[in-house]
Design a protein around this motif. Structure first.
Motif, PDB file in Angstrom:
ATOM      1  N   UNK A   1      57.188 -12.847 141.631  1.00 28.01           N
ATOM      2  CA  UNK A   1      57.417 -13.453 140.430  1.00 28.01           C
ATOM      3  C   UNK A   1      58.220 -12.371 139.541  1.00 28.01           C
ATOM      4  N   UNK A   2      57.875 -10.987 139.857  1.00 29.59           N
ATOM      5  CA  UNK A   2      58.901 -10.123 139.141  1.00 29.59           C
ATOM      6  C   UNK A   2      60.248 -10.178 139.541  1.00 29.59           C
ATOM      7  N   UNK A   3      60.591 -10.516 140.794  1.00 31.09           N
ATOM      8  CA  UNK A   3      61.972 -10.654 141.135  1.00 31.09           C
ATOM      9  C   UNK A   3      62.594 -11.806 140.687  1.00 31.09           C
ATOM     10  N   UNK A   4      62.022 -12.734 139.971  1.00 28.48           N
ATOM     11  CA  UNK A   4      62.862 -13.392 139.308  1.00 28.48           C
ATOM     12  C   UNK A   4      63.675 -13.115 138.108  1.00 28.48           C
ATOM     13  N   UNK A   5      63.414 -11.746 137.757  1.00 26.07           N
ATOM     14  CA  UNK A   5      63.895 -11.280 136.774  1.00 26.07           C
ATOM     15  C   UNK A   5      64.695 -11.904 135.734  1.00 26.07           C
ATOM     16  N   UNK A   6      65.937 -11.886 135.521  1.00 27.52           N
ATOM     17  CA  UNK A   6      66.570 -12.589 134.134  1.00 27.52           C
ATOM     18  C   UNK A   6      66.581 -14.207 134.379  1.00 27.52           C
ATOM     19  N   UNK A   7      66.303 -14.676 135.708  1.00 28.47           N
ATOM     20  CA  UNK A   7      66.181 -16.044 135.881  1.00 28.47           C
ATOM     21  C   UNK A   7      64.877 -16.403 135.177  1.00 28.47           C
ATOM     22  N   UNK A   8      63.942 -15.662 135.603  1.00 28.22           N
ATOM     23  CA  UNK A   8      62.513 -16.073 135.093  1.00 28.22           C
ATOM     24  C   UNK A   8      62.378 -15.841 133.578  1.00 28.22           C
ATOM     25  N   UNK A   9      63.111 -15.078 132.974  1.00 34.32           N
ATOM     26  CA  UNK A   9      63.046 -14.929 131.333  1.00 34.32           C
ATOM     27  C   UNK A   9      63.816 -16.044 130.778  1.00 34.32           C
ATOM     28  N   UNK A  10      64.922 -16.303 131.324  1.00 35.11           N
ATOM     29  CA  UNK A  10      65.785 -17.499 130.783  1.00 35.11           C
ATOM     30  C   UNK A  10      64.753 -18.811 130.943  1.00 35.11           C
ATOM     31  N   UNK A  11      64.230 -19.075 132.115  1.00 31.41           N
ATOM     32  CA  UNK A  11      63.218 -20.192 132.398  1.00 31.41           C
ATOM     33  C   UNK A  11      62.406 -20.164 131.142  1.00 31.41           C
ATOM     34  N   UNK A  12      61.712 -19.350 130.618  1.00 31.07           N
ATOM     35  CA  UNK A  12      60.721 -19.249 129.613  1.00 31.07           C
ATOM     36  C   UNK A  12      61.455 -19.337 128.208  1.00 31.07           C
ATOM     37  N   UNK A  13      62.464 -18.681 128.115  1.00 31.77           N
ATOM     38  CA  UNK A  13      63.313 -18.931 126.938  1.00 31.77           C
ATOM     39  C   UNK A  13      63.900 -20.312 126.522  1.00 31.77           C
ATOM     40  N   UNK A  14      64.280 -20.930 127.434  1.00 30.03           N
ATOM     41  CA  UNK A  14      64.994 -22.378 127.502  1.00 30.03           C
ATOM     42  C   UNK A  14      63.915 -23.462 127.551  1.00 30.03           C
ATOM     43  N   UNK A  15      62.917 -23.209 127.779  1.00 30.32           N
ATOM     44  CA  UNK A  15      61.862 -23.987 128.324  1.00 30.32           C
ATOM     45  C   UNK A  15      62.053 -24.992 129.420  1.00 30.32           C
ATOM     46  N   UNK A  16      62.886 -24.569 130.355  1.00 27.86           N
ATOM     47  CA  UNK A  16      63.092 -25.429 131.529  1.00 27.86           C
ATOM     48  C   UNK A  16      63.823 -24.250 132.557  1.00 27.86           C
ATOM     49  N   UNK A  17      63.933 -24.996 133.998  1.00 24.91           N
ATOM     50  CA  UNK A  17      64.612 -24.116 134.943  1.00 24.91           C
ATOM     51  C   UNK A  17      65.965 -24.038 134.688  1.00 24.91           C
ATOM     52  N   UNK A  18      66.401 -22.983 134.576  1.00 27.09           N
ATOM     53  CA  UNK A  18      68.020 -22.662 134.748  1.00 27.09           C
ATOM     54  C   UNK A  18      68.620 -23.495 135.860  1.00 27.09           C
ATOM     55  N   UNK A  19      69.702 -23.732 135.513  1.00 24.11           N
ATOM     56  CA  UNK A  19      70.695 -24.474 136.528  1.00 24.11           C
ATOM     57  C   UNK A  19      70.862 -23.546 137.932  1.00 24.11           C
ATOM     58  N   UNK A  20      71.060 -24.115 139.159  1.00 25.83           N
ATOM     59  CA  UNK A  20      71.212 -23.357 140.200  1.00 25.83           C
ATOM     60  C   UNK A  20      72.784 -23.298 140.442  1.00 25.83           C
ATOM     61  N   UNK A  21      73.417 -22.156 140.780  1.00 23.94           N
ATOM     62  CA  UNK A  21      74.778 -22.027 140.898  1.00 23.94           C
ATOM     63  C   UNK A  21      75.233 -21.691 142.185  1.00 23.94           C
ATOM     64  N   UNK A  22      74.363 -21.680 143.137  1.00 28.85           N
ATOM     65  CA  UNK A  22      74.783 -21.027 144.449  1.00 28.85           C
ATOM     66  C   UNK A  22      75.416 -19.889 144.483  1.00 28.85           C
ATOM     67  N   UNK A  23      76.364 -19.604 145.011  1.00 27.46           N
ATOM     68  CA  UNK A  23      77.185 -18.258 145.117  1.00 27.46           C
ATOM     69  C   UNK A  23      77.896 -17.659 143.615  1.00 27.46           C
ATOM     70  N   UNK A  24      77.889 -18.439 142.773  1.00 28.62           N
ATOM     71  CA  UNK A  24      78.397 -18.232 141.587  1.00 28.62           C
ATOM     72  C   UNK A  24      77.171 -17.656 140.726  1.00 28.62           C
ATOM     73  N   UNK A  25      77.732 -17.113 139.611  1.00 31.90           N
ATOM     74  CA  UNK A  25      76.617 -16.303 138.631  1.00 31.90           C
ATOM     75  C   UNK A  25      76.257 -17.235 137.681  1.00 31.90           C
TER      76      UNK A  25
END
Length: 404
Positions: free
Chosen positions: A210-234
């Motif tokens: 769970x810790x290594x979800x890092x900024x993705x994890x915090x964005x999910x909490x702030x946005x109220x949904x899973x962030x989009x997936x971008x593959x090899x993009x940022x």
């Protein structure tokens, strides 16, 4: 290969590694890389499970096993026997650190739990690695990297949009848990210098995953949904990722607005994209990536990779080729850094085996590979004699009984 450990950071520290598979052995290898004496305990017949995983090396090792067990000695003990348990307890009395990842309650059944060992050795640093919180309702669940990658949301953030969940190419949860565990043991060793007492460290794969979800994890909490997936993009920076040149893939990382302007003017010769108000700032570029990326992709695909890499470097934009794994390991960059070593091995056709070197440098010197990953039980006799003072007769009797 043996090297004098007296000048290494953890010289004089002895570790009893009762763990197997990946997270525990990785943490033990970190301590060994830094100079600790690591005694790895394995079953006399089968050894660590990973001795049977992947590409075979010699008679008892594999590439998988070797990747997490350099700088260790292998001692075989049947811990299901009273004699094997007593020997492990005696070894623990001489050690600074014990690492174990038995199923919940397993170490206690063998007489190797923290309470038992710390009574005899109050200075002992004891690290328990499990799948889940040892104080919670899932304490007894076995922990596996792939399962935790799913449960911790890591698969959901990995891969391309619209595609099924995707695991990491390596066992990322196991490896990070091993590193976090090593950090905790180093902190406990440092604290012991002040207090004179050890600690019981408890690590869980799920916690680390769970810790290594890092900024993705915090964005999910702030946005109220899973962030989009971008593959090899940022997810936040554009353009930043893997792109195709005319003759192969490369990585381009445009990290700020001035780099973006140079990228447009000097690399792909499209000043209009630098002047376009939709793409002036990174936030705007990320918001309008659907309009921008097709233009960039078309320009990049029309030029050879060597030309793009030359222009990118001249413009001060971080970039690089996308290499194959073997190509990267055999690269001049890896060779010059001394990252891949060749160690003697008595049971391979060439008489050697490749072993990766530790990543740390102290005072300009890379930490050495003092010992190649051990053959099963190669250190049993030497350790039992030198550490516990056992006689040849006593060791022979243990061998006859199948204890070692």
């Amino acid at each position: 290969m043996q090297t004098d450990t007296r000048t290494l950071p953890l010289a004089g520290v002895r570790v009893l590694d009762l763990s197997r598979i990946l997270a525990g052995p990785w943490s033990g290898m970190v301590l060994g890389d830094l100079g600790a004496e690591v005694i790895k305990v394995e079953h006399p017949d089968r050894g660590d499970d990973t001795r049977d995983w992947g590409v075979r090396v010699g008679d008892t090792e594999t590439a998988y096993f070797n990747s997490v067990n350099r700088n260790k000695r292998s001692v075989t003990l049947d811990l299901q026997t009273p004699e094997g348990q007593r020997i492990a307890q005696d070894l623990a009395k001489t050690c600074d650190v014990v690492i174990q990842n038995f199923r919940f309650g397993g170490a206690e059944k063998l007489g190797l739990g923290y309470e038992t060992l710390s009574r005899e050795n109050p200075r002992l640093i004891y690290c328990s690695i499990s799948g889940y919180d040892r104080t919670g309702p899932e304490a007894s669940r076995p922990g596996y990297d792939l399962v935790v990658q799913g449960e911790a949301g890591l698969m959901a953030m990995n891969g391309e949009a619209g595609q099924p969940p995707l695991k990491f190419g390596i066992a990322a949860v196991d490896l990070f848990t091993g590193m976090y565990s090593a950090q905790a043991m180093l902190a406990a060793l440092f604290e012991r210098e002040r207090t004179g007492r050890g600690r019981h460290i408890e690590m869980a794969l799920f916690d680390c995953g769970l810790m290594i979800t890092a900024y993705y994890g915090l964005e999910a909490l702030l946005q109220g949904e899973d962030p989009p997936r971008y593959g090899n993009a940022h997810p936040s920076i554009v353009p930043y990722g893997v792109f195709d040149a005319a003759d192969g893939p490369l990585v381009i990382t445009v990290g700020n607005n001035s780099q973006y302007e140079r990228f447009c003017r000097d690399v792909i010769e499209r000043p209009d994209l630098a002047d376009d108000e939709r793409f002036k700032t990174n936030i705007q570029r990320a918001h309008n990536r659907a309009e921008l990326l097709p233009e960039l992709t078309r320009e990049l695909r029309s030029r050879p990779r060597a030309l793009l890499l030359e222009r990118l470097a001249r413009a001060g934009i971080p970039c690089g080729e996308v290499a194959g794994l073997r190509e990267a390991l055999l690269s001049e960059r890896a060779s010059a850094a001394g990252l891949v070593t060749t160690q003697p091995h008595p049971r391979t056709e060439s008489g050697t085996v490749p072993v990766l070197a530790p990543p740390w440098r102290f005072d300009g010197e890379r930490m050495p590979v003092r010992r190649a990953p051990p053959q099963l039980g190669e250190g049993t006799r030497d350790v039992l004699q030198s550490v516990l003072g056992m006689s040849d007769a006593a060791i022979g009797a243990l061998k006859d009984k199948g204890v070692i």
